[in-house]
Design a protein around this motif. Structure first.
Motif, PDB file in Angstrom:
ATOM      1  N   ALA A 119       1.018  -1.223   0.050  1.00 54.54           N
ATOM      2  CA  ALA A 119       0.101  -0.025   0.045  1.00 54.54           C
ATOM      3  C   ALA A 119       0.806   1.351   0.031  1.00 54.54           C
ATOM      4  O   ALA A 119       0.632   2.429  -0.672  1.00 54.54           O
ATOM      5  CB  ALA A 119      -1.111   0.018   1.273  1.00 54.54           C
ATOM      6  N   ALA A 120       1.881   1.390   0.811  1.00 58.34           N
ATOM      7  CA  ALA A 120       2.668   2.602   0.981  1.00 58.34           C
ATOM      8  C   ALA A 120       3.570   2.816  -0.558  1.00 58.34           C
ATOM      9  O   ALA A 120       3.567   3.945  -0.719  1.00 58.34           O
ATOM     10  CB  ALA A 120       3.693   2.390   1.854  1.00 58.34           C
ATOM     11  N   TYR A 134       0.814   4.228  -2.914  1.00 60.01           N
ATOM     12  CA  TYR A 134       0.547   5.514  -2.360  1.00 60.01           C
ATOM     13  C   TYR A 134       1.557   6.539  -2.590  1.00 60.01           C
ATOM     14  O   TYR A 134       1.217   7.376  -2.981  1.00 60.01           O
ATOM     15  CB  TYR A 134       0.327   5.609  -0.872  1.00 60.01           C
ATOM     16  CG  TYR A 134       0.059   6.821  -0.101  1.00 60.01           C
ATOM     17  CD1 TYR A 134      -1.281   7.293  -0.494  1.00 60.01           C
ATOM     18  CD2 TYR A 134       0.945   7.793   0.513  1.00 60.01           C
ATOM     19  CE1 TYR A 134      -1.679   8.532   0.388  1.00 60.01           C
ATOM     20  CE2 TYR A 134       0.550   8.736   1.012  1.00 60.01           C
ATOM     21  CZ  TYR A 134      -0.563   9.262   0.858  1.00 60.01           C
ATOM     22  OH  TYR A 134      -1.093  10.439   1.490  1.00 60.01           O
ATOM     23  N   ARG A 135       2.792   6.229  -2.499  1.00 55.18           N
ATOM     24  CA  ARG A 135       4.050   7.147  -2.925  1.00 55.18           C
ATOM     25  C   ARG A 135       4.024   7.176  -4.359  1.00 55.18           C
ATOM     26  O   ARG A 135       4.226   8.348  -4.923  1.00 55.18           O
ATOM     27  CB  ARG A 135       5.348   6.313  -2.590  1.00 55.18           C
ATOM     28  CG  ARG A 135       5.850   7.011  -0.988  1.00 55.18           C
ATOM     29  CD  ARG A 135       6.972   6.434  -0.750  1.00 55.18           C
ATOM     30  NE  ARG A 135       7.203   5.282   0.201  1.00 55.18           N
ATOM     31  CZ  ARG A 135       7.405   4.364   0.131  1.00 55.18           C
ATOM     32  NH1 ARG A 135       8.149   3.803  -0.844  1.00 55.18           N
ATOM     33  NH2 ARG A 135       7.307   3.460   1.088  1.00 55.18           N
ATOM     34  N   ALA A 186       1.256   4.654   4.941  1.00 55.99           N
ATOM     35  CA  ALA A 186      -0.028   4.548   4.341  1.00 55.99           C
ATOM     36  C   ALA A 186      -0.889   3.322   4.280  1.00 55.99           C
ATOM     37  O   ALA A 186      -0.092   2.304   4.338  1.00 55.99           O
ATOM     38  CB  ALA A 186       0.349   5.358   2.948  1.00 55.99           C
ATOM     39  N   TRP A 195      -4.048   0.724   2.665  1.00 57.04           N
ATOM     40  CA  TRP A 195      -4.798   0.804   1.307  1.00 57.04           C
ATOM     41  C   TRP A 195      -6.028   1.959   1.187  1.00 57.04           C
ATOM     42  O   TRP A 195      -6.235   2.234  -0.136  1.00 57.04           O
ATOM     43  CB  TRP A 195      -5.440  -0.613   1.137  1.00 57.04           C
ATOM     44  CG  TRP A 195      -4.135  -1.454   0.866  1.00 57.04           C
ATOM     45  CD1 TRP A 195      -3.858  -2.871   1.410  1.00 57.04           C
ATOM     46  CD2 TRP A 195      -3.728  -1.486  -0.610  1.00 57.04           C
ATOM     47  NE1 TRP A 195      -2.855  -3.204   0.556  1.00 57.04           N
ATOM     48  CE2 TRP A 195      -2.683  -2.510  -0.581  1.00 57.04           C
ATOM     49  CE3 TRP A 195      -3.639  -0.702  -1.549  1.00 57.04           C
ATOM     50  CZ2 TRP A 195      -1.977  -2.837  -1.633  1.00 57.04           C
ATOM     51  CZ3 TRP A 195      -3.088  -0.864  -2.831  1.00 57.04           C
ATOM     52  CH2 TRP A 195      -2.197  -1.932  -2.827  1.00 57.04           C
ATOM     53  N   CYS A 223       1.354   7.085  -6.674  1.00 62.15           N
ATOM     54  CA  CYS A 223       0.268   8.101  -7.020  1.00 62.15           C
ATOM     55  C   CYS A 223       0.738   9.417  -6.485  1.00 62.15           C
ATOM     56  O   CYS A 223       0.507  10.442  -7.159  1.00 62.15           O
ATOM     57  CB  CYS A 223      -0.948   7.746  -6.279  1.00 62.15           C
ATOM     58  SG  CYS A 223      -1.700   6.141  -6.756  1.00 62.15           S
ATOM     59  N   ARG A 224       1.240   9.655  -5.255  1.00 62.50           N
ATOM     60  CA  ARG A 224       1.505  11.088  -4.857  1.00 62.50           C
ATOM     61  C   ARG A 224       2.564  11.778  -6.006  1.00 62.50           C
ATOM     62  O   ARG A 224       2.577  12.710  -6.181  1.00 62.50           O
ATOM     63  CB  ARG A 224       2.219  11.102  -3.515  1.00 62.50           C
ATOM     64  CG  ARG A 224       1.126  10.905  -2.467  1.00 62.50           C
ATOM     65  CD  ARG A 224       1.490  11.363  -0.992  1.00 62.50           C
ATOM     66  NE  ARG A 224       2.407  12.345  -0.953  1.00 62.50           N
ATOM     67  CZ  ARG A 224       1.834  13.545  -0.625  1.00 62.50           C
ATOM     68  NH1 ARG A 224       0.614  13.798  -0.478  1.00 62.50           N
ATOM     69  NH2 ARG A 224       2.559  14.463  -0.325  1.00 62.50           N
ATOM     70  N   ASP A 257      -5.838   4.928   1.837  1.00 60.34           N
ATOM     71  CA  ASP A 257      -5.283   6.245   1.510  1.00 60.34           C
ATOM     72  C   ASP A 257      -4.837   5.926  -0.162  1.00 60.34           C
ATOM     73  O   ASP A 257      -5.104   6.872  -0.978  1.00 60.34           O
ATOM     74  CB  ASP A 257      -3.886   6.324   2.247  1.00 60.34           C
ATOM     75  CG  ASP A 257      -4.258   6.662   3.606  1.00 60.34           C
ATOM     76  OD1 ASP A 257      -5.170   7.292   4.121  1.00 60.34           O
ATOM     77  OD2 ASP A 257      -3.349   6.272   4.618  1.00 60.34           O
ATOM     78  N   ALA A 258      -4.263   4.711  -0.473  1.00 62.89           N
ATOM     79  CA  ALA A 258      -3.991   4.478  -1.728  1.00 62.89           C
ATOM     80  C   ALA A 258      -5.183   4.487  -2.704  1.00 62.89           C
ATOM     81  O   ALA A 258      -4.914   4.915  -3.804  1.00 62.89           O
ATOM     82  CB  ALA A 258      -3.011   3.230  -1.863  1.00 62.89           C
ATOM     83  N   LEU A 292      -6.452   8.089  -3.638  1.00 63.77           N
ATOM     84  CA  LEU A 292      -5.667   8.404  -4.784  1.00 63.77           C
ATOM     85  C   LEU A 292      -5.789   7.926  -6.020  1.00 63.77           C
ATOM     86  O   LEU A 292      -5.952   8.295  -7.057  1.00 63.77           O
ATOM     87  CB  LEU A 292      -4.119   8.497  -4.362  1.00 63.77           C
ATOM     88  CG  LEU A 292      -3.768   9.644  -3.084  1.00 63.77           C
ATOM     89  CD1 LEU A 292      -2.304   9.619  -3.119  1.00 63.77           C
ATOM     90  CD2 LEU A 292      -4.060  11.034  -3.512  1.00 63.77           C
ATOM     91  N   ASP A 304       5.083   8.565   4.373  1.00 64.73           N
ATOM     92  CA  ASP A 304       4.345   7.990   3.419  1.00 64.73           C
ATOM     93  C   ASP A 304       4.682   6.502   3.591  1.00 64.73           C
ATOM     94  O   ASP A 304       3.594   5.747   3.009  1.00 64.73           O
ATOM     95  CB  ASP A 304       4.794   8.357   1.981  1.00 64.73           C
ATOM     96  CG  ASP A 304       4.322   9.837   1.592  1.00 64.73           C
ATOM     97  OD1 ASP A 304       3.232  10.333   2.414  1.00 64.73           O
ATOM     98  OD2 ASP A 304       4.965  10.258   0.613  1.00 64.73           O
TER      99      ASP A 304
END
Length: 89
Positions: A21-22, A25-26, A43, A45, A28-29, A47-48, A51, A40
């Motif tokens: 997930a992290a 997430y990274r 993070a 799932w 996507c950011r 949060d991911a 995004l 981050d």
């Protein structure tokens, strides 16, 4: 792409990927133009997923790439299941 289709594709991607997930997430950011932050790595799932839905709904090109990755992963999973079924039969 409408919101429901974007959510479904994001969920299918989360279910088929082997990335954490992290990492998603990274990724996507970074696509949204943000820099990596130390927190981050914590993070979740959820949060991911948020995004991913935004990126999929906003960009048809990104959505097509995610759909292609999901299709490849689902074919590989189906092939694995087929091979496993043949081995036990």
């Amino acid at each position: 792409m409408d919101d429901a289709a974007a959510r479904l594709l994001a969920f299918r991607y989360m279910a088929s990927t082997d990335r954490r997930a992290a990492d998603v997430y990274r990724w996507c950011r970074r696509l949204l133009g943000h820099r990596d932050r130390a927190r981050d790595c914590n993070a979740l799932w959820s949060d991911a997923f948020d995004l991913l839905v935004v990126l999929i709904a906003d960009s048809e090109t990104f959505a097509a790439g995610i759909a292609r990755r999901v299709a490849v992963a689902e074919r590989a999973a189906a092939k694995f299941d087929q091979d496993r079924t043949r081995a036990t039969a």
